[in-house]
Enzyme design. Structure first.
Site, PDB file in Angstrom:
ATOM      1  CD  GLU A 182      -3.013  -0.769   0.270  1.00  0.00           C
ATOM      2  OE1 GLU A 182      -3.129   0.307  -0.581  1.00  0.00           O
ATOM      3  OE2 GLU A 182      -3.991  -1.751  -0.069  1.00  0.00           O
ATOM      4  CD  GLU A 226       4.631 -21.734  11.431  1.00  0.00           C
ATOM      5  OE1 GLU A 226       4.663 -21.704  12.588  1.00  0.00           O
ATOM      6  OE2 GLU A 226       3.772 -20.990  10.774  1.00  0.00           O
TER       7      GLU A 226
END
EC number: 4.2.1.126
Length: 302
Positions: free
Chosen positions: A85, A116
């Site tokens: 953004e 992960e």
């Protein structure tokens, strides 16, 4: 390797939602909403550390560094969301703020099981983007113990970079590794262990604050207007005109004329109007001298 989930508040059962599967839909929503209301108050308790982090990020960016978010699952996706953004909102280069996720691009859309669990992958992903001591690493994990993030933080620490942790459990491993830790203790989730809920909301709020605060300090906001917005589509072209009108009180026609003159450089347009400097190059030079801060540039000429 076993993981003791009993020590994590994010993995505890929430007494307020024990019967949620037996509630009417409206009462179900009220239960979720009541828990969500607690998130902003939990974030409030960490405002000092959030503010210190903003100062660190702004300083490093001004020195030519980058802001790198890293996480797995929801945490990784939230980092990518915040990073993505920044270019349309503040006109930044896409490389300035980046988000890395365990498992790579595929993991943005679909869970990559086991991604992960590798510390080595966290380090390798930083090496792959040329992470250096000027950059800031923000590790994001509700648990505060994700190996992928820890591997990245260890590497960042080893080369002298600043490291930040955002987690939702007290005394986490990540918080002990970080230059500065932000710990938002939101308590047990409505659905046990579903940390995309309160924990995810808390992380999103903090990331909003970090990037917004840093961009304000870098001069990308005048008053409360995003003056480095890129007019890349029809909506943003209209927003650019409105921002100029709001900042300077000129008419729509005048705003359009100036924006054409500056090739839709909103910040330069505002400064030229407020300073009454008609020469584009002179105005641009003064802005650059003041590192893009409109207020400082105006003070400089008076």
């Amino acid at each position: 390797m076993s993981i003791d989930l009993k020590t994590m508040t994010t993995e505890e059962r929430n007494p307020n939602s024990l019967g949620i599967d037996n509630l009417s839909t409206i009462d179900m929503m009220k239960t979720i909403n009541a828990e969500d209301k607690k998130v902003a108050l939990a974030v409030e308790k960490e405002l000092e550390n959030i503010a210190k982090t903003v100062d660190i990020i702004a300083e490093q960016l001004s020195l030519g560094g980058r802001l790198i978010y890293i996480g797995a699952g929801t945490s990784g996706r939230l980092g990518i969301l915040d990073a993505s953004e920044c270019p349309p909102t503040y006109g930044t280069d896409p490389s300035l703020v980046q988000g890395l996720i365990a498992g790579g691009e595929e993991a943005i859309f679909k869970a990559v099981e086991g991604a992960e669990d590798s510390e080595e992958d966290g380090e390798n992903d930083l090496v792959a983007i040329g992470f250096n001591e000027k950059d800031v690493l923000v590790g994001i994990a509700a648990s505060g113990r994700t190996p992928y993030v820890i591997g990245a933080m260890n590497y960042a620490n080893s080369i002298g970079a600043k490291t930040i942790s955002i987690s939702c459990n007290s005394e986490s491993k990540m918080s002990k590794l970080a230059t500065l830790s932000i710990t938002i203790v939101v308590g047990p989730e409505v659905v046990t262990g579903s940390t995309r809920m309160k924990a995810g909301t808390a992380q999103k709020m903090v990331l909003n604050m970090l990037s917004t605060g840093a961009m304000i300090k870098l001069g990308k906001v005048y008053e409360n207007l995003m003056v480095d917005v890129s007019a890349t589509n029809l909506k943003l072209v209209e927003r650019a005109k409105r921002i100029v009108m709001e900042a300077t009180s000129v008419s729509r026609e005048e705003a359009e004329e100036y924006l054409v003159l500056t090739d839709y450089d909103v910040k330069l347009t505002i400064f030229m109007i407020l300073s009454q400097i008609s020469d584009k190059k002179s105005a641009k030079d003064i802005l650059e001298k003041n590192k893009g801060h409109i207020r400082k540039a105006i003070e400089d000429i008076h």
